[in-house]
Design a protein around this motif. Structure first.
Motif, PDB file in Angstrom:
ATOM      1  N   UNK A  94      51.315  33.380  51.868  1.00  0.00           N
ATOM      2  CA  UNK A  94      50.803  34.682  51.417  1.00  0.00           C
ATOM      3  C   UNK A  94      50.384  34.761  49.953  1.00  0.00           C
ATOM      4  N   UNK A  95      51.128  34.052  49.100  1.00  0.00           N
ATOM      5  CA  UNK A  95      50.790  34.170  47.671  1.00  0.00           C
ATOM      6  C   UNK A  95      49.655  33.224  47.314  1.00  0.00           C
ATOM      7  N   UNK A  96      48.929  33.587  46.281  1.00  0.00           N
ATOM      8  CA  UNK A  96      47.831  32.731  45.852  1.00  0.00           C
ATOM      9  C   UNK A  96      47.403  33.075  44.442  1.00  0.00           C
ATOM     10  N   UNK A  97      46.501  32.234  43.917  1.00  0.00           N
ATOM     11  CA  UNK A  97      45.953  32.474  42.580  1.00  0.00           C
ATOM     12  C   UNK A  97      44.460  32.741  42.731  1.00  0.00           C
ATOM     13  N   UNK A  98      44.092  33.909  42.351  1.00  0.00           N
ATOM     14  CA  UNK A  98      42.677  34.271  42.408  1.00  0.00           C
ATOM     15  C   UNK A  98      42.068  34.015  41.023  1.00  0.00           C
ATOM     16  N   UNK A  99      41.020  33.216  40.995  1.00  0.00           N
ATOM     17  CA  UNK A  99      40.414  32.859  39.703  1.00  0.00           C
ATOM     18  C   UNK A  99      39.044  33.531  39.573  1.00  0.00           C
ATOM     19  N   UNK A 100      38.803  34.138  38.437  1.00  0.00           N
ATOM     20  CA  UNK A 100      37.499  34.767  38.219  1.00  0.00           C
ATOM     21  C   UNK A 100      37.208  34.874  36.721  1.00  0.00           C
ATOM     22  N   UNK A 101      35.963  35.227  36.406  1.00  0.00           N
ATOM     23  CA  UNK A 101      35.678  35.415  34.978  1.00  0.00           C
ATOM     24  C   UNK A 101      36.058  36.842  34.571  1.00  0.00           C
ATOM     25  N   UNK A 102      35.902  37.105  33.272  1.00  0.00           N
ATOM     26  CA  UNK A 102      36.376  38.388  32.742  1.00  0.00           C
ATOM     27  C   UNK A 102      35.607  39.577  33.325  1.00  0.00           C
ATOM     28  N   UNK A 103      34.330  39.361  33.606  1.00  0.00           N
ATOM     29  CA  UNK A 103      33.507  40.441  34.162  1.00  0.00           C
ATOM     30  C   UNK A 103      33.967  40.813  35.570  1.00  0.00           C
ATOM     31  N   UNK A 104      34.157  39.760  36.400  1.00  0.00           N
ATOM     32  CA  UNK A 104      34.583  39.980  37.781  1.00  0.00           C
ATOM     33  C   UNK A 104      35.954  40.631  37.840  1.00  0.00           C
ATOM     34  N   UNK A 105      36.793  40.258  36.859  1.00  0.00           N
ATOM     35  CA  UNK A 105      38.153  40.761  36.820  1.00  0.00           C
ATOM     36  C   UNK A 105      38.182  42.295  36.847  1.00  0.00           C
ATOM     37  N   UNK A 135      36.276  44.210  38.355  1.00  0.00           N
ATOM     38  CA  UNK A 135      35.935  44.771  39.671  1.00  0.00           C
ATOM     39  C   UNK A 135      37.098  44.680  40.676  1.00  0.00           C
ATOM     40  N   UNK A 136      38.138  43.956  40.279  1.00  0.00           N
ATOM     41  CA  UNK A 136      39.243  43.759  41.239  1.00  0.00           C
ATOM     42  C   UNK A 136      40.184  44.964  41.251  1.00  0.00           C
ATOM     43  N   UNK A 137      40.499  45.379  42.455  1.00  0.00           N
ATOM     44  CA  UNK A 137      41.379  46.533  42.629  1.00  0.00           C
ATOM     45  C   UNK A 137      42.771  46.234  42.063  1.00  0.00           C
ATOM     46  N   UNK A 138      43.279  47.113  41.214  1.00  0.00           N
ATOM     47  CA  UNK A 138      44.570  46.881  40.561  1.00  0.00           C
ATOM     48  C   UNK A 138      45.721  46.736  41.559  1.00  0.00           C
ATOM     49  N   UNK A 139      45.557  47.393  42.691  1.00  0.00           N
ATOM     50  CA  UNK A 139      46.623  47.322  43.708  1.00  0.00           C
ATOM     51  C   UNK A 139      46.746  45.920  44.304  1.00  0.00           C
ATOM     52  N   UNK A 197      39.085  37.510  52.436  1.00  0.00           N
ATOM     53  CA  UNK A 197      37.976  38.187  53.131  1.00  0.00           C
ATOM     54  C   UNK A 197      37.380  39.273  52.242  1.00  0.00           C
ATOM     55  N   UNK A 198      38.274  39.970  51.528  1.00  0.00           N
ATOM     56  CA  UNK A 198      37.831  41.076  50.671  1.00  0.00           C
ATOM     57  C   UNK A 198      36.982  40.583  49.493  1.00  0.00           C
ATOM     58  N   UNK A 199      37.439  39.465  48.869  1.00  0.00           N
ATOM     59  CA  UNK A 199      36.708  38.934  47.704  1.00  0.00           C
ATOM     60  C   UNK A 199      36.106  37.573  48.073  1.00  0.00           C
ATOM     61  N   UNK A 241      40.222  31.537  45.785  1.00  0.00           N
ATOM     62  CA  UNK A 241      41.681  31.780  45.820  1.00  0.00           C
ATOM     63  C   UNK A 241      42.378  30.465  46.123  1.00  0.00           C
ATOM     64  N   UNK A 242      43.189  30.019  45.146  1.00  0.00           N
ATOM     65  CA  UNK A 242      43.938  28.756  45.320  1.00  0.00           C
ATOM     66  C   UNK A 242      45.315  29.034  45.895  1.00  0.00           C
ATOM     67  N   UNK A 243      45.869  27.984  46.511  1.00  0.00           N
ATOM     68  CA  UNK A 243      47.274  28.078  46.912  1.00  0.00           C
ATOM     69  C   UNK A 243      48.120  28.080  45.651  1.00  0.00           C
ATOM     70  N   UNK A 244      49.274  28.685  45.749  1.00  0.00           N
ATOM     71  CA  UNK A 244      50.108  28.796  44.552  1.00  0.00           C
ATOM     72  C   UNK A 244      51.056  27.597  44.419  1.00  0.00           C
ATOM     73  N   UNK A 245      51.385  27.275  43.179  1.00  0.00           N
ATOM     74  CA  UNK A 245      52.482  26.331  42.949  1.00  0.00           C
ATOM     75  C   UNK A 245      53.629  27.143  42.342  1.00  0.00           C
TER      76      UNK A 245
END
Lengths: 208, 285
Positions: B220-231, B233-237, B261-263, B268-272
């Motif tokens: 379930x957990x993951x790391x979503x990577x994006x640039x500052x602009x895209x960031x 647009x991401x829903x805070x929730x 699916x949403x983004x 989205x990477x798997x988490x360590x």
């Protein structure tokens, strides 16, 4: 508990060089002059026993032993029993050496030797009775300071008595002559038992 | 009773630190990884469980038995490795065997010597002359040689080279072949836990902030990577925590598949576990 006794005996065994040197000094002194240094081995042993507390603290054995079944209780029992075994053991060795040395010198005063060594055991067990609860409470480093303070107080007390030539009341003196040895031995046993229970109470509550 | 360890409302207060109201349930037959930064409270928790330090409040049950009441009986079945070295340095491994056989009723000297032989430990060499890794191996061998049902290990693999670490982890896995056996393992080497832990407990500043099964965590957990602009647009929730770097943002998310699916245009990477720790401790919200 046996495991803890073994551990202390093994640690002391590692100090065999110190003990051997003390034995040699004792023999040389006894041969070369008439100075009585019969206390040297038991007191040397006392110092070595106290050093096992430092080893335990430094090596974190004290903390580890609390993870064993009955660890804290057995740690205390082991310390007291190992100490008694070592003190009596080394005093017996010292006694045999004294006996042999004085036999060679043809001047055996067996009663005097026995009284000296008994006195030695009593003195050391009394020190232990007072010192051990402090060692369990404050650890080996602070416990050493307590030992120095105790020694200072004892020697000051002896100094005051000899300086002012104080004497015990005659009825007390005759009591000691008649029953002294039994009285003192009983007192030391009571002190040791009380000391054990005080140490146990302290150590069971202690945060390690 | 299927729980190896049950802790309810455990607190321990120092002048500068507090272990706060810890509740835990560790089922039998699993390996649990305890993670958190230095000073987070992992060792305090382990020491409280072992009664090396005395808890202020709360209750602890081990194998379903009240720890306070059955402490000595329970300790016969616990093997321990502490974070610091703890054997008297002037002794040898042979001496340790000689001592331990009178400490534990179930001490198995054949098993102990088997571990010494597997780990290539010289039983006549004094411990002072052992390398850090050798000392740790001796501690692990000792912790296993009275057939414990629960291993409580504080940093057991620190100081070990990768080959020996692998060897030790295999021994832990073998220990778990008996489904009644359980391991609670605290470590900084989080990659070890990724391979072997069934459950992860994360402690931070004296609080339990995560208690999750390994499968649930990595599914379930993951790391979503994006640039500052895209960031922006991401829903805070959808954000648990995030960390802004110079050119990108790394966002810790839950519900990885749904968010993938949403983004769809984001990676989205798997988490360590290491990233999880860093983001949960240092990340912003």
């Amino acid at each position: 508990m046996l495991g803890f006794i073994k551990k202390d005996l093994l640690l002391v065994k590692n100090n065999y060089k110190t003990i051997l040197i003390s034995v040699i000094i004792f023999i040389l002194f006894s041969f070369s002059n008439n100075t009585d240094i019969s206390f040297i081995l038991p007191f040397m042993m006392l110092v070595i026993i106290i050093s096992t507390f430092s080893y335990d603290d430094y090596n974190k054995w004290t903390i580890y032993s609390a993870t064993f079944p009955n660890g804290r209780k057995n740690y205390i029992k082991g310390k007291y029993i190992a100490t008694i075994i070592l003190i009596i053991g080394i005093t017996l060795i010292n006694f045999i050496l004294s006996f042999l040395l004085f036999s060679i010198k043809h001047s055996i005063d067996l009663e005097n030797i026995i009284i000296t060594y008994l006195g030695c055991i009593i003195a050391i067990l009394s020190i232990i009775s007072i010192l051990f609860p402090f060692l369990f409470k404050y650890g080996s480093e602070k416990g050493r300071i307590v030992m120095f303070i105790l020694s200072f107080l004892v020697f000051t007390f002896i100094g005051i008595i000899s300086k002012f030539n104080l004497k015990l009341p005659s009825n007390l003196l005759s009591f000691f002559k008649d029953f002294g040895i039994y009285f003192i031995c009983s007192l030391v046993i009571i002190m040791l038992i009380s000391s054990y229970f005080i140490s146990k109470k302290i150590f069971l509550k202690k945060e390690l | 009773m299927n729980n190896a360890i049950e802790i309810k409302d455990l607190t321990k207060t120092y002048s500068n630190f507090e272990l706060k109201n810890i509740n835990l349930e560790i089922p039998r037959g699993i390996i649990v990884g305890l993670i958190g930064e230095n000073g987070a409270g992992k060792t305090t928790l382990i020491k409280s469980i072992l009664n090396i330090i005395h808890k202020d409040t709360g209750s602890i049950k081990i194998f379903g038995k009240d720890y306070q009441q059955y402490e000595n009986e329970i300790k016969e079945d616990i093997g321990v490795v502490l974070d610091d070295e703890f054997f008297p340095e002037l002794l040898t491994a042979k001496d340790i065997n000689y001592i331990m056989k009178d400490i534990y009723k179930n001490w198995d000297q054949l098993l102990f010597y088997k571990y010494l032989s597997d780990f290539k430990i010289d039983d006549k060499k004094i411990i002072k002359n052992f390398s850090k890794g050798m000392k740790k191996k001796l501690e692990i061998a000792t912790s296993l040689s009275h057939h414990p049902k629960l291993l409580i290990l504080d940093e057991p693999t620190s100081g070990l080279d990768p080959v020996v670490r692998e060897e030790v982890l295999d021994i832990f896995m073998n220990f778990l072949q008996d489904e009644e056996n359980t391991i609670l393992l605290s470590t900084h080497i989080t990659s070890d836990l990724e391979n072997i832990a069934d459950k992860i407990i994360f402690i931070d500043k004296g609080n339990k902030i995560l208690d999750i099964s390994r499968d649930e965590l990595f599914d379930n957990y993951g790391i979503l990577k994006c640039d500052l602009e895209k960031f922006k647009t991401i829903n805070k929730e959808d954000i648990i925590t995030y960390k802004k770097n110079k050119y990108d943002v790394r966002i810790l998310i839950n519900n990885r598949k749904k968010l993938a699916k949403k983004y769809q245009d984001l990676l989205i990477d798997k988490i360590t576990l290491e990233e999880l720790m860093v983001l949960m401790i240092k990340g912003g919200k």
